[in-house]
Design a protein around this motif. Structure first.
Motif, PDB file in Angstrom:
ATOM      1  N   ARG A   9      -1.239   9.822   0.459  1.00  0.00           N
ATOM      2  CA  ARG A   9      -1.199   9.094   1.724  1.00  0.00           C
ATOM      3  C   ARG A   9      -0.528   7.739   1.504  1.00  0.00           C
ATOM      4  N   GLY A  10       0.484   7.425   2.329  1.00  0.00           N
ATOM      5  CA  GLY A  10       1.059   6.091   2.353  1.00  0.00           C
ATOM      6  C   GLY A  10       1.871   5.687   1.149  1.00  0.00           C
ATOM      7  N   VAL A  11       2.510   6.627   0.476  1.00  0.00           N
ATOM      8  CA  VAL A  11       3.315   6.300  -0.699  1.00  0.00           C
ATOM      9  C   VAL A  11       4.757   6.058  -0.272  1.00  0.00           C
ATOM     10  N   ASN A  12       5.350   5.039  -0.877  1.00  0.00           N
ATOM     11  CA  ASN A  12       6.733   4.641  -0.622  1.00  0.00           C
ATOM     12  C   ASN A  12       6.967   4.197   0.819  1.00  0.00           C
ATOM     13  N   VAL A  13       5.885   3.685   1.411  1.00  0.00           N
ATOM     14  CA  VAL A  13       5.935   3.000   2.707  1.00  0.00           C
ATOM     15  C   VAL A  13       4.952   1.845   2.626  1.00  0.00           C
ATOM     16  N   GLY A  14       5.156   0.830   3.402  1.00  0.00           N
ATOM     17  CA  GLY A  14       4.190  -0.261   3.469  1.00  0.00           C
ATOM     18  C   GLY A  14       3.953  -0.999   2.162  1.00  0.00           C
ATOM     19  N   GLY A  15       4.955  -1.031   1.288  1.00  0.00           N
ATOM     20  CA  GLY A  15       4.828  -1.801   0.059  1.00  0.00           C
ATOM     21  C   GLY A  15       4.231  -1.067  -1.125  1.00  0.00           C
ATOM     22  N   ILE A  16       3.794   0.159  -0.948  1.00  0.00           N
ATOM     23  CA  ILE A  16       3.275   0.950  -2.066  1.00  0.00           C
ATOM     24  C   ILE A  16       4.403   1.861  -2.537  1.00  0.00           C
ATOM     25  N   ALA A  40      10.452  12.244  -2.301  1.00  0.00           N
ATOM     26  CA  ALA A  40       9.947  10.942  -2.756  1.00  0.00           C
ATOM     27  C   ALA A  40       8.798  10.469  -1.878  1.00  0.00           C
ATOM     28  N   SER A  41       8.213  11.393  -1.158  1.00  0.00           N
ATOM     29  CA  SER A  41       7.196  10.992  -0.179  1.00  0.00           C
ATOM     30  C   SER A  41       5.771  11.355  -0.585  1.00  0.00           C
ATOM     31  N   ARG A  64      -5.182   4.924  -8.774  1.00  0.00           N
ATOM     32  CA  ARG A  64      -5.803   3.597  -8.751  1.00  0.00           C
ATOM     33  C   ARG A  64      -5.611   2.872 -10.079  1.00  0.00           C
ATOM     34  N   GLU A  65      -5.795   3.609 -11.178  1.00  0.00           N
ATOM     35  CA  GLU A  65      -5.672   3.001 -12.503  1.00  0.00           C
ATOM     36  C   GLU A  65      -4.218   2.691 -12.861  1.00  0.00           C
ATOM     37  N   ALA A  66      -3.326   3.615 -12.597  1.00  0.00           N
ATOM     38  CA  ALA A  66      -1.938   3.459 -13.027  1.00  0.00           C
ATOM     39  C   ALA A  66      -1.102   2.587 -12.092  1.00  0.00           C
ATOM     40  N   PHE A  67      -1.429   2.588 -10.811  1.00  0.00           N
ATOM     41  CA  PHE A  67      -0.575   1.897  -9.852  1.00  0.00           C
ATOM     42  C   PHE A  67      -1.285   0.805  -9.062  1.00  0.00           C
ATOM     43  N   GLY A  68      -2.596   0.650  -9.281  1.00  0.00           N
ATOM     44  CA  GLY A  68      -3.327  -0.472  -8.741  1.00  0.00           C
ATOM     45  C   GLY A  68      -3.447  -0.570  -7.239  1.00  0.00           C
TER      46      GLY A  68
END
Length: 178
Positions: A9-16, A40-41, A64-68
């Motif tokens: 959810r929400g990857v490569n949008v909104g700054g993540i 890439a989504s 959470r651990e790898a990408f914070g």
């Protein structure tokens, strides 16, 4: 070994922003095999001995651990992805509309979203099962469509995500060969 599709959810949008190669690398330390990223989504197919809830927990912990960031995913068995694609009554490609599937990790939240969506004027929704529904948006106006605006509300963020039917077909095909 079970084959799964994992939808971020929400990857490569909104700054993540997560590079799929980095995601694959981070997942190597988890109990997964045959990891493949698609587009890439935030679409991943993999195999694991874990049940779906275990895949979800491991995958979210890895993100959470790898990408914070506070990560959420929806995990579906590969066979279930195929069933949902087959059950979708709308076309994958159409000049005037785009078909989307909203999938959820919590069927109760999807039921709430479905009820709210059916109350909107001009929204065409079809419930495909406890974890998915299909809907149409006008070509070129997806983000402005009433249902897109409804489904993007923060209250649905942790449990739902949406994919174009064409993407779901690609995920289905990739998940069947993991």
């Amino acid at each position: 070994m079970n084959s799964y599709a994992v939808f971020l959810r929400g990857v490569n949008v909104g700054g993540i922003n997560i590079k799929m190669a980095e995601l694959k690398e981070a997942l190597k330390a988890r109990p997964f095999s045959g990891v493949k990223t698609l587009l890439a989504s935030g679409n991943v197919v993999l195999a694991s001995e874990l049940p779906p809830a275990g895949v979800k927990a491991e995958f979210e912990a890895c993100l959470r651990e790898a990408f914070g960031y506070d990560a959420w995913v929806v995990v579906l068995d590969a066979g279930r992805v195929a069933e949902l694609v087959a059950a979708c009554p709308y076309p994958a490609d159409d000049a005037s509309t785009h078909t989307y599937l909203t999938i959820a990790s919590d069927p109760e939240v999807l039921t709430e979203l479905h009820h709210a969506g059916t109350a909107l004027d001009g929204v065409d929704l079809t419930r495909l099962g406890p974890e998915a529904m299909a809907w149409l948006a006008p070509a070129g106006g997806t983000l402005d469509s009433p249902f897109s605006k409804l489904s993007s509300k923060p209250k649905y963020k942790a449990t739902t995500t949406t994919r174009n039917l064409r993407t779901m077909i690609k995920v289905r095909d990739a998940a069947m060969v993991v």
